[in-house]
Scaffold this active site. Structure first.
Site, PDB file in Angstrom:
ATOM      1  N   LYS A  21       0.730  -1.348   0.010  1.00  0.00           N
ATOM      2  CA  LYS A  21       0.136  -0.005  -0.027  1.00  0.00           C
ATOM      3  C   LYS A  21       0.932   1.385  -0.140  1.00  0.00           C
ATOM      4  CE  LYS A  21      -1.656   1.677   3.995  1.00  0.00           C
ATOM      5  NZ  LYS A  21      -1.321   3.089   4.260  1.00  0.00           N
ATOM      6  N   ASN A  22       1.960   1.264   1.043  1.00  0.00           N
ATOM      7  CA  ASN A  22       2.581   2.439   1.175  1.00  0.00           C
ATOM      8  C   ASN A  22       3.658   2.647  -0.230  1.00  0.00           C
ATOM      9  OD1 ASN A  22       1.494   2.928   3.234  1.00  0.00           O
ATOM     10  ND2 ASN A  22       3.173   2.641   4.661  1.00  0.00           N
ATOM     11  N   ASP A 309       5.630   0.917  11.695  1.00  0.00           N
ATOM     12  CA  ASP A 309       4.338   0.369  11.577  1.00  0.00           C
ATOM     13  C   ASP A 309       4.224  -1.216  11.884  1.00  0.00           C
ATOM     14  OD1 ASP A 309       3.571   2.698  10.056  1.00  0.00           O
ATOM     15  OD2 ASP A 309       3.655   2.076   8.219  1.00  0.00           O
ATOM     16  N   ARG A 401      -8.293  -0.453   5.622  1.00  0.00           N
ATOM     17  CA  ARG A 401      -7.591   0.943   4.662  1.00  0.00           C
ATOM     18  C   ARG A 401      -6.312   0.077   4.313  1.00  0.00           C
ATOM     19  NH1 ARG A 401      -5.684   5.173   8.390  1.00  0.00           N
ATOM     20  NH2 ARG A 401      -4.628   5.348   6.459  1.00  0.00           N
TER      21      ARG A 401
HETATM   22  C1  UD1 Z   1       4.985   7.034   6.067  1.00  0.00           C
HETATM   23  C2  UD1 Z   1       4.201   5.739   6.127  1.00  0.00           C
HETATM   24  C3  UD1 Z   1       3.543   5.419   7.593  1.00  0.00           C
HETATM   25  C4  UD1 Z   1       4.702   5.139   8.447  1.00  0.00           C
HETATM   26  C5  UD1 Z   1       5.630   6.515   8.387  1.00  0.00           C
HETATM   27  C6  UD1 Z   1       7.024   6.256   9.323  1.00  0.00           C
HETATM   28  C7  UD1 Z   1       3.004   6.062   3.949  1.00  0.00           C
HETATM   29  C8  UD1 Z   1       1.922   6.254   3.165  1.00  0.00           C
HETATM   30  N1  UD1 Z   1       2.935   6.070   5.267  1.00  0.00           N
HETATM   31  O1  UD1 Z   1       4.087   8.147   6.587  1.00  0.00           O
HETATM   32  O2  UD1 Z   1       2.855   4.207   7.553  1.00  0.00           O
HETATM   33  O3  UD1 Z   1       4.388   5.072   9.738  1.00  0.00           O
HETATM   34  O4  UD1 Z   1       6.214   7.009   7.008  1.00  0.00           O
HETATM   35  O5  UD1 Z   1       7.827   5.255   8.776  1.00  0.00           O
HETATM   36  O6  UD1 Z   1       4.148   5.736   3.441  1.00  0.00           O
HETATM   37  N2  UD1 Z   1       7.553  14.691  10.226  1.00  0.00           N
HETATM   38  C9  UD1 Z   1       7.758  15.979  10.649  1.00  0.00           C
HETATM   39  N3  UD1 Z   1       7.492  16.925   9.459  1.00  0.00           N
HETATM   40  C10 UD1 Z   1       7.031  16.323   8.253  1.00  0.00           C
HETATM   41  C11 UD1 Z   1       6.863  15.083   8.070  1.00  0.00           C
HETATM   42  C12 UD1 Z   1       7.168  14.150   8.976  1.00  0.00           C
HETATM   43  O7  UD1 Z   1       8.463  16.319  11.592  1.00  0.00           O
HETATM   44  O8  UD1 Z   1       6.819  17.404   7.591  1.00  0.00           O
HETATM   45  C13 UD1 Z   1       7.929  13.532  11.393  1.00  0.00           C
HETATM   46  C14 UD1 Z   1       6.712  12.571  11.677  1.00  0.00           C
HETATM   47  O9  UD1 Z   1       5.962  13.331  12.602  1.00  0.00           O
HETATM   48  C15 UD1 Z   1       7.597  11.574  12.209  1.00  0.00           C
HETATM   49  C16 UD1 Z   1       8.671  11.309  11.053  1.00  0.00           C
HETATM   50  O10 UD1 Z   1       8.956  12.645  10.832  1.00  0.00           O
HETATM   51  O11 UD1 Z   1       7.952  11.672  13.455  1.00  0.00           O
HETATM   52  C17 UD1 Z   1       8.549  10.420   9.922  1.00  0.00           C
HETATM   53  O12 UD1 Z   1       7.246  10.644   9.394  1.00  0.00           O
HETATM   54  P1  UD1 Z   1       7.198  10.519   7.796  1.00  0.00           P
HETATM   55  O13 UD1 Z   1       8.265   9.815   7.548  1.00  0.00           O
HETATM   56  O14 UD1 Z   1       6.834  11.653   7.165  1.00  0.00           O
HETATM   57  O15 UD1 Z   1       5.719   9.599   7.918  1.00  0.00           O
HETATM   58  P2  UD1 Z   1       4.731   9.484   6.433  1.00  0.00           P
HETATM   59  O16 UD1 Z   1       5.631   9.802   5.325  1.00  0.00           O
HETATM   60  O17 UD1 Z   1       3.604  10.592   7.020  1.00  0.00           O
END
Ligand code: UD1
Length: 422
Positions: A21-22, A309, A401
């Site tokens: 999915k991701n 995850d 989901r």
């Molecule tokens: C993706 C995955 C999710 C997984 C996560 C971490 C998908 C669709 N989802 O989510 O299942 O749990 O990676 O492996 O691929 N952060 C910031 N600022 C930002 C963005 C992120 O501080 O602008 C922080 C987040 O709060 C978190 C960390 O960075 O602590 C990692 O998050 P991120 O890798 O961005 O998660 P997603 O890409 O949303």
């Protein structure tokens, strides 16, 4: 709303792992970078994928989704305005925010709803906005939407690390945008997850010039246009490891097919420390589990570390280990909604900040429990399979989901699980 009724089960036999999915979601967003036709195979049939289909339709794509294959092409219908991803869809799935980069680069304008908070804790998008701003986008927040304009976009050298390390979807957003932005873009502290590597390979198959994918330093040279392509999605490493966690918790031995073990090194390391074995045989993978599990300490990190995850699912197995385990959550320090539900089932877990101390017990006991998010729901299903008596997992729409036909797959492994309308 559906619920699962689950009885204690022992698992055996073979389960086929679905496409990731991701990995599929960012690749779907990447189809916005071309007017050509994209054929994406091995796409899991999940509600998140269907949400992304609706978003792409809003953005001018015509989509056919049959037998795990997506065919995405430009719609012949005139769209007005064709650059808005609406809140009613984005709020149900944060990954839709990764339409921002492709829309900006291709249509020079993007308006994507801000996804807002989420049950696993604050999920900011500052890194997405920082990266796109550094590429020259004018970014503003207006009425709950992120509005980005891109008249003067230019490649640059940028740093994308944040407080919690790299960001998967911020890397995806910047990487996708850079493929169509003039000049050279270097992304430092890029996410190295296999899903980002796959996105880069997908973009390359469209004609993008990318080097360094699967490393923290990705270089992109912008092209004038990208073409359509045909591509196959990688196996879902999180789904695979969820079944491994279920095998551990139920002390069962099972076989997984269609899995890429190279993406699961950190998980296999933990499984070995717990006392299990993961053996690769002819493209399949055999998971052998002993009758007694050893406690371990797990810390979640970005890839290649142990994935956040999988934290909840492995917590269930450790609740049945002989001794005390410690889980440290480094990515989402508040991702512990499942702790209270597992304790209601007889687990002994104490949470303190980003730490969970788990005292292994002889048994868990069935109860009515509430699914709070996707991976926590999977953990409750596993707990139900391991617990004595009957467990009812309510609100299983969360699990739909992200897990394709989960009850069918578990039933095929011999689990006593059925879905009922609540
Ligand atoms: C993706 C995955 C999710 C997984 C996560 C971490 C998908 C669709 N989802 O989510 O299942 O749990 O990676 O492996 O691929 N952060 C910031 N600022 C930002 C963005 C992120 O501080 O602008 C922080 C987040 O709060 C978190 C960390 O960075 O602590 C990692 O998050 P991120 O890798 O961005 O998660 P997603 O890409 O949303």
């Amino acid at each position: 709303m559906d619920k699962f009724i689950i009885q204690k089960s022992s698992l055996k036999g073979e389960v086929k792992i679905s496409g990731s999915k991701n990995a599929a979601l960012p690749v779907m967003a990447a189809t916005l970078l071309t007017d050509g036709q994209c054929v994406i195979k091995n796409v899991p049939d999940l509600s998140d994928i269907r949400t992304m289909v609706k978003i792409l339709e809003c953005l001018g794509k015509e989509i056919k989704f049959e037998e795990n294959t997506l065919i995405v092409k430009k719609s012949s219908k005139k769209l007005n305005p064709g650059f808005i991803a609406p809140y009613r869809l984005v709020r149900t799935m944060r990954a839709s925010f990764c339409c921002l980069g492709p829309l900006l680069a291709k249509r020079k304008k993007a308006k994507v709803a801000l996804p807002g908070g989420c049950v696993i804790g604050p999920r900011p998008v500052d890194l997405h906005l920082k990266g796109l701003s550094q590429l020259g986008a004018k970014v503003s927040i207006e009425n709950g939407y992120c509005v980005a304009g891109g008249k003067d976009l230019k490649g640059c050298h940028l740093y994308l690390g944040g407080q919690f390390g790299s960001s998967v979807l911020a890397t995806a957003n910047v990487l996708m945008a850079a493929t169509l932005i003039e000049g050279k873009t270097v992304i430092e502290h890029a996410a190295c997850e296999p899903e980002i590597e796959m996105l880069a390979l997908f973009l390359k198959s469209m004609g993008a010039d990318i080097e360094g994918e699967a490393t923290p330093l990705i270089t992109v040279r912008g092209q004038k246009s990208l073409s359509g392509t045909t591509f196959e999605v990688i196996p879902d490493r999180i789904e695979a490891a969820t079944f491994i966690a279920a095998a551990l918790a139920t002390k069962s031995s099972i076989t997984l097919t269609g899995v890429n073990l190279k993406h699961l090194t950190a998980v296999i390391d933990v499984v070995k420390m717990i006392g299990g074995q993961v053996i690769e045989t002819n493209g399949a993978c055999r998971v052998n589990v002993p009758s007694k599990l050893s406690p371990v300490n797990i810390t979640t990190f970005s890839y290649p570390g142990f994935p956040t995850d999988l934290q909840a699912q492995f917590m269930v197995a450790l609740s049945l280990a002989s001794g005390i385990s410690l889980i440290t959550e480094k990515i989402y320090p508040d991702r512990f909604m499942h702790v209270a539900e597992l304790n209601r089932m007889g687990a002994s877990i104490q949470r303190s900040g980003p730490y969970a101390i788990i005292e292994g017990k002889e048994a868990l006991f069935g109860a009515e429990v509430m699914a709070s998010d996707l991976r926590a729901s999977a953990a409750l299903v596993i707990a139900g399979l391991a617990a004595l008596g009957k467990t009812e997992v309510l609100r299983v729409y969360h699990i739909d989901r992200g897990y394709e036909k989960i009850e069918e797959k578990f039933s095929k492994l011999g689990a006593k699980i059925k879905r009922e309308k609540q």
